[in-house]
Write a protein that holds these residues in place. Structure first.
Motif, PDB file in Angstrom:
ATOM      1  N   ILE A  66       5.200   7.778   7.747  1.00 53.23           N
ATOM      2  CA  ILE A  66       5.205   6.784   8.831  1.00 53.23           C
ATOM      3  C   ILE A  66       3.808   6.206   9.022  1.00 53.23           C
ATOM      4  O   ILE A  66       3.636   4.990   9.236  1.00 53.23           O
ATOM      5  N   GLY A  67       2.783   7.066   8.940  1.00 44.25           N
ATOM      6  CA  GLY A  67       1.417   6.571   9.042  1.00 44.25           C
ATOM      7  C   GLY A  67       1.084   5.591   7.930  1.00 44.25           C
ATOM      8  O   GLY A  67       0.400   4.581   8.154  1.00 44.25           O
ATOM      9  N   ALA A  68       1.569   5.865   6.707  1.00 43.70           N
ATOM     10  CA  ALA A  68       1.339   4.951   5.589  1.00 43.70           C
ATOM     11  C   ALA A  68       2.018   3.600   5.837  1.00 43.70           C
ATOM     12  O   ALA A  68       1.449   2.545   5.509  1.00 43.70           O
ATOM     13  N   LEU A  69       3.211   3.627   6.414  1.00 49.14           N
ATOM     14  CA  LEU A  69       3.904   2.362   6.738  1.00 49.14           C
ATOM     15  C   LEU A  69       3.114   1.560   7.772  1.00 49.14           C
ATOM     16  O   LEU A  69       3.030   0.321   7.681  1.00 49.14           O
ATOM     17  N   VAL A  70       2.538   2.270   8.746  1.00 53.28           N
ATOM     18  CA  VAL A  70       1.727   1.577   9.764  1.00 53.28           C
ATOM     19  C   VAL A  70       0.542   0.882   9.098  1.00 53.28           C
ATOM     20  O   VAL A  70       0.234  -0.284   9.387  1.00 53.28           O
ATOM     21  N   VAL A  71      -0.129   1.587   8.183  1.00 51.94           N
ATOM     22  CA  VAL A  71      -1.275   0.995   7.483  1.00 51.94           C
ATOM     23  C   VAL A  71      -0.829  -0.194   6.644  1.00 51.94           C
ATOM     24  O   VAL A  71      -1.467  -1.254   6.645  1.00 51.94           O
ATOM     25  N   PHE A  72       0.283  -0.047   5.919  1.00 52.14           N
ATOM     26  CA  PHE A  72       0.768  -1.117   5.057  1.00 52.14           C
ATOM     27  C   PHE A  72       1.084  -2.376   5.863  1.00 52.14           C
ATOM     28  O   PHE A  72       0.646  -3.488   5.519  1.00 52.14           O
ATOM     29  N   VAL A  73       1.858  -2.196   6.934  1.00 56.15           N
ATOM     30  CA  VAL A  73       2.252  -3.359   7.738  1.00 56.15           C
ATOM     31  C   VAL A  73       1.033  -4.024   8.370  1.00 56.15           C
ATOM     32  O   VAL A  73       0.907  -5.251   8.380  1.00 56.15           O
ATOM     33  N   THR A  74       0.112  -3.208   8.896  1.00 50.57           N
ATOM     34  CA  THR A  74      -1.079  -3.757   9.550  1.00 50.57           C
ATOM     35  C   THR A  74      -1.967  -4.488   8.558  1.00 50.57           C
ATOM     36  O   THR A  74      -2.459  -5.593   8.840  1.00 50.57           O
ATOM     37  N   MET A  75      -2.211  -3.899   7.400  1.00 50.64           N
ATOM     38  CA  MET A  75      -3.063  -4.542   6.389  1.00 50.64           C
ATOM     39  C   MET A  75      -2.400  -5.794   5.837  1.00 50.64           C
ATOM     40  O   MET A  75      -3.088  -6.797   5.558  1.00 50.64           O
ATOM     41  N   MET A  76      -1.077  -5.757   5.683  1.00 45.45           N
ATOM     42  CA  MET A  76      -0.381  -6.954   5.199  1.00 45.45           C
ATOM     43  C   MET A  76      -0.495  -8.084   6.214  1.00 45.45           C
ATOM     44  O   MET A  76      -0.738  -9.240   5.865  1.00 45.45           O
ATOM     45  N   GLY A  77      -0.359  -7.745   7.505  1.00 47.19           N
ATOM     46  CA  GLY A  77      -0.525  -8.751   8.547  1.00 47.19           C
ATOM     47  C   GLY A  77      -1.940  -9.281   8.578  1.00 47.19           C
ATOM     48  O   GLY A  77      -2.169 -10.490   8.787  1.00 47.19           O
ATOM     49  N   SER A  78      -2.914  -8.404   8.374  1.00 43.36           N
ATOM     50  CA  SER A  78      -4.310  -8.828   8.364  1.00 43.36           C
ATOM     51  C   SER A  78      -4.572  -9.802   7.219  1.00 43.36           C
ATOM     52  O   SER A  78      -5.281 -10.811   7.388  1.00 43.36           O
ATOM     53  N   VAL A  79      -4.011  -9.523   6.042  1.00 42.71           N
ATOM     54  CA  VAL A  79      -4.197 -10.409   4.889  1.00 42.71           C
ATOM     55  C   VAL A  79      -3.599 -11.789   5.173  1.00 42.71           C
ATOM     56  O   VAL A  79      -4.209 -12.828   4.875  1.00 42.71           O
ATOM     57  N   ASN A  80      -2.413 -11.801   5.756  1.00 40.91           N
ATOM     58  CA  ASN A  80      -1.759 -13.084   6.037  1.00 40.91           C
ATOM     59  C   ASN A  80      -2.538 -13.886   7.076  1.00 40.91           C
ATOM     60  O   ASN A  80      -2.576 -15.126   7.024  1.00 40.91           O
ATOM     61  N   GLU A  81      -3.158 -13.197   8.038  1.00 39.91           N
ATOM     62  CA  GLU A  81      -3.949 -13.888   9.051  1.00 39.91           C
ATOM     63  C   GLU A  81      -5.261 -14.428   8.480  1.00 39.91           C
ATOM     64  O   GLU A  81      -5.841 -15.374   9.018  1.00 39.91           O
ATOM     65  N   ARG A  82      -5.738 -13.802   7.405  1.00 44.51           N
ATOM     66  CA  ARG A  82      -7.048 -14.170   6.845  1.00 44.51           C
ATOM     67  C   ARG A  82      -6.899 -15.027   5.587  1.00 44.51           C
ATOM     68  O   ARG A  82      -7.759 -15.007   4.713  1.00 44.51           O
ATOM     69  N   THR A  83      -5.804 -15.781   5.530  1.00 40.91           N
ATOM     70  CA  THR A  83      -5.575 -16.617   4.345  1.00 40.91           C
ATOM     71  C   THR A  83      -6.741 -17.571   4.102  1.00 40.91           C
ATOM     72  O   THR A  83      -7.262 -17.687   2.981  1.00 40.91           O
ATOM     73  N   ARG A  84      -7.202 -18.261   5.163  1.00 37.38           N
ATOM     74  CA  ARG A  84      -8.293 -19.225   4.994  1.00 37.38           C
ATOM     75  C   ARG A  84      -9.583 -18.533   4.592  1.00 37.38           C
ATOM     76  O   ARG A  84     -10.290 -18.973   3.688  1.00 37.38           O
ATOM     77  N   GLU A  85      -9.871 -17.383   5.252  1.00 44.67           N
ATOM     78  CA  GLU A  85     -11.104 -16.657   4.948  1.00 44.67           C
ATOM     79  C   GLU A  85     -11.124 -16.185   3.498  1.00 44.67           C
ATOM     80  O   GLU A  85     -12.123 -16.361   2.781  1.00 44.67           O
ATOM     81  N   ILE A  86     -10.014 -15.611   3.056  1.00 45.47           N
ATOM     82  CA  ILE A  86      -9.954 -15.108   1.686  1.00 45.47           C
ATOM     83  C   ILE A  86     -10.009 -16.259   0.690  1.00 45.47           C
ATOM     84  O   ILE A  86     -10.661 -16.179  -0.367  1.00 45.47           O
ATOM     85  N   GLY A  87      -9.331 -17.367   1.052  1.00 47.19           N
ATOM     86  CA  GLY A  87      -9.363 -18.538   0.166  1.00 47.19           C
ATOM     87  C   GLY A  87     -10.774 -19.089   0.016  1.00 47.19           C
ATOM     88  O   GLY A  87     -11.173 -19.505  -1.069  1.00 47.19           O
ATOM     89  N   ILE A  88     -11.555 -19.089   1.105  1.00 46.61           N
ATOM     90  CA  ILE A  88     -12.939 -19.566   1.043  1.00 46.61           C
ATOM     91  C   ILE A  88     -13.770 -18.651   0.143  1.00 46.61           C
ATOM     92  O   ILE A  88     -14.587 -19.103  -0.663  1.00 46.61           O
ATOM     93  N   PHE A  89     -13.548 -17.332   0.291  1.00 46.32           N
ATOM     94  CA  PHE A  89     -14.252 -16.396  -0.596  1.00 46.32           C
ATOM     95  C   PHE A  89     -13.957 -16.697  -2.061  1.00 46.32           C
ATOM     96  O   PHE A  89     -14.860 -16.703  -2.906  1.00 46.32           O
ATOM     97  N   ARG A  90     -12.678 -16.975  -2.341  1.00 43.86           N
ATOM     98  CA  ARG A  90     -12.307 -17.257  -3.728  1.00 43.86           C
ATOM     99  C   ARG A  90     -12.927 -18.575  -4.184  1.00 43.86           C
ATOM    100  O   ARG A  90     -13.397 -18.707  -5.331  1.00 43.86           O
ATOM    101  N   ALA A  91     -12.987 -19.578  -3.253  1.00 43.84           N
ATOM    102  CA  ALA A  91     -13.566 -20.869  -3.603  1.00 43.84           C
ATOM    103  C   ALA A  91     -15.070 -20.760  -3.837  1.00 43.84           C
ATOM    104  O   ALA A  91     -15.648 -21.519  -4.632  1.00 43.84           O
ATOM    105  N   LEU A  92     -15.709 -19.788  -3.151  1.00 49.64           N
ATOM    106  CA  LEU A  92     -17.143 -19.590  -3.324  1.00 49.64           C
ATOM    107  C   LEU A  92     -17.485 -18.776  -4.565  1.00 49.64           C
ATOM    108  O   LEU A  92     -18.667 -18.546  -4.857  1.00 49.64           O
TER     109      LEU A  92
END
Length: 385
Positions: free
Chosen positions: A270-296
């Motif tokens: 259950i703890g692993a599921l919490v981490v997975f869901v939270t990190m997946m949500g974090s990635v989706n929220e940081r689409t622009r930030e991650i895209g800028i990193f890739r563009a740089l």
């Protein structure tokens, strides 16, 4: 600016998300540590009780045609031809190589006596050992404390209409009934129980023993070896290991340990599921930030490393706090669960294992979100600007 700096800054900006991740993993690790610690402590408590109480080795006189009633001996009107166990030989049991694994030696003498018009079985026991060995005995009154006192089994008490404090005359001697044994479903219900020396004199069996029960059981006690060693020092006796008793006790301990590990596994999942869901949500929220990193010019490996580094930091914190919380919970619960022999040891292996487990769970649960983030198209960031 390094990946480490970026990861730390991101965690500082998202304190609520970091706290949620830490709590999710912390609960899982704390549960694992608590269950493992309590399991080990309760196993030691159970082994301690089994070491002290409950016989699993029986020593009887050697005979080919001996009928069985109590521990391999029939008493009363049945004539028996056998060489009794000599009381003077009992100290030899404490000289065997595995003597440290012997918790108790309980000798008994059995014989038929007449109480009024009834013939009953009298069992003489070592007062200091027997009543501690038979922890399941429930006595109304108290155990035998003197040679002129008796405890009556439930069936004997019913047949003779015995009452507490009643005086009984046996072979010209007067005894006081100080206890009534509640029904056990065993031969004990049909016996009068008194002190060993008194019974030997009353039955004319001075210095002789009818049978001996030996309690020898711990986590890794070699019961079969103990049996062989006792047989060597008492060659004229028959030594039997009650295998069913040993196996059932050890099976109960194994089942308890398996249940604890199963519960811990579910909580960690259950703890692993919490981490997975939270990190997946974090990635989706940081689409622009991650895209800028890739563009740089950040490579996919850099993005994966960034996400996993954040997960590692969070998991490390959760592992340390989870271990401390689990130990605290164990110390708080142990006095209520292990009342007779509460024993707790700090374990460096458990501490290192819990922290490694937290880091491994956090990393594995964050791996897919990290790979997902690394595959983002840099043009996504440009569209968001």
């Amino acid at each position: 600016m390094t990946l480490k700096t970026i990861a730390l800054n991101n965690l500082r900006r998202r304190k609520a998300r970091m706290a949620f991740l830490v709590i999710g993993l912390l609960v899982g690790i704390a549960t694992v540590v608590t269950l493992v610690s309590l399991t080990e402590a309760l196993t030691m408590e159970t082994e301690h009780k089994l070491d002290q109480f409950g016989a699993n080795i029986l020593i009887t006189p050697r005979s080919d045609d001996l009928a069985i009633s109590y521990g391999g001996i029939t008493v009363g009107d049945v004539a028996m031809q056998y060489e009794p166990i000599r009381e003077a030989d009992l100290p030899l049991i404490r000289t065997i190589p595995e003597r440290r694994n012997i918790a108790a030696v309980a000798p008994k003498v059995l014989g038929a006596v007449r109480v009024g018009e009834q013939r009953v079985v009298l069992m003489g026991v070592d007062r200091e050992v027997e009543f501690a060995l038979k922890r399941w005995w429930v006595i109304d009154g108290r155990p035998v404390a003197a040679d002129d006192e008796l405890v009556a089994g439930s069936e004997v008490a019913a047949a003779l209409d015995l009452r507490m404090g009643q005086q009984l005359e046996i072979n010209g001697r007067t005894f006081t009934l100080v206890g009534l044994l509640q029904p056990t479903g065993a031969q004990d219900d049909r016996m009068l129980i008194g002190s060993l020396g008194m019974a030997q004199q009353l039955l004319g069996k001075q210095d002789n023993i009818s049978l001996v029960e030996v309690a020898a059981l711990c986590a890794d006690c070699p019961v079969e070896e103990i049996v062989e060693q006792i047989a060597q020092v008492l060659p004229y006796t028959r030594v039997i290991a009650m295998q069913q008793v040993v196996k059932s006790r050890m099976h109960a301990l194994d089942q308890f340990r398996l249940l604890s590990l199963s519960v811990a596994g579910v909580v960690v999942f259950i703890g692993a599921l919490v981490v997975f869901v939270t990190m997946m949500g974090s990635v989706n929220e940081r689409t622009r930030e991650i895209g800028i990193f890739r563009a740089l010019g950040f490579r996919r490996g850099h993005v994966v490393g960034l996400i996993l580094l954040e997960a590692f930091i969070v998991s490390l914190v959760a592992g340390i706090l989870g271990y401390l919380s689990g130990i605290g919970a164990t110390r708080a619960l142990l006095p209520f669960l292990a009342t007779e022999h509460p024993h707790f040891e700090w374990s460096a292996l458990l501490m290192g294992g819990s922290i490694l487990l937290a880091v491994a769970v956090g990393a594995l649960a964050s791996l897919y979100p990290a790979l997902h983030a690394s595959r983002m198209d840099p043009t996504e960031a440009l569209r968001a600007l």
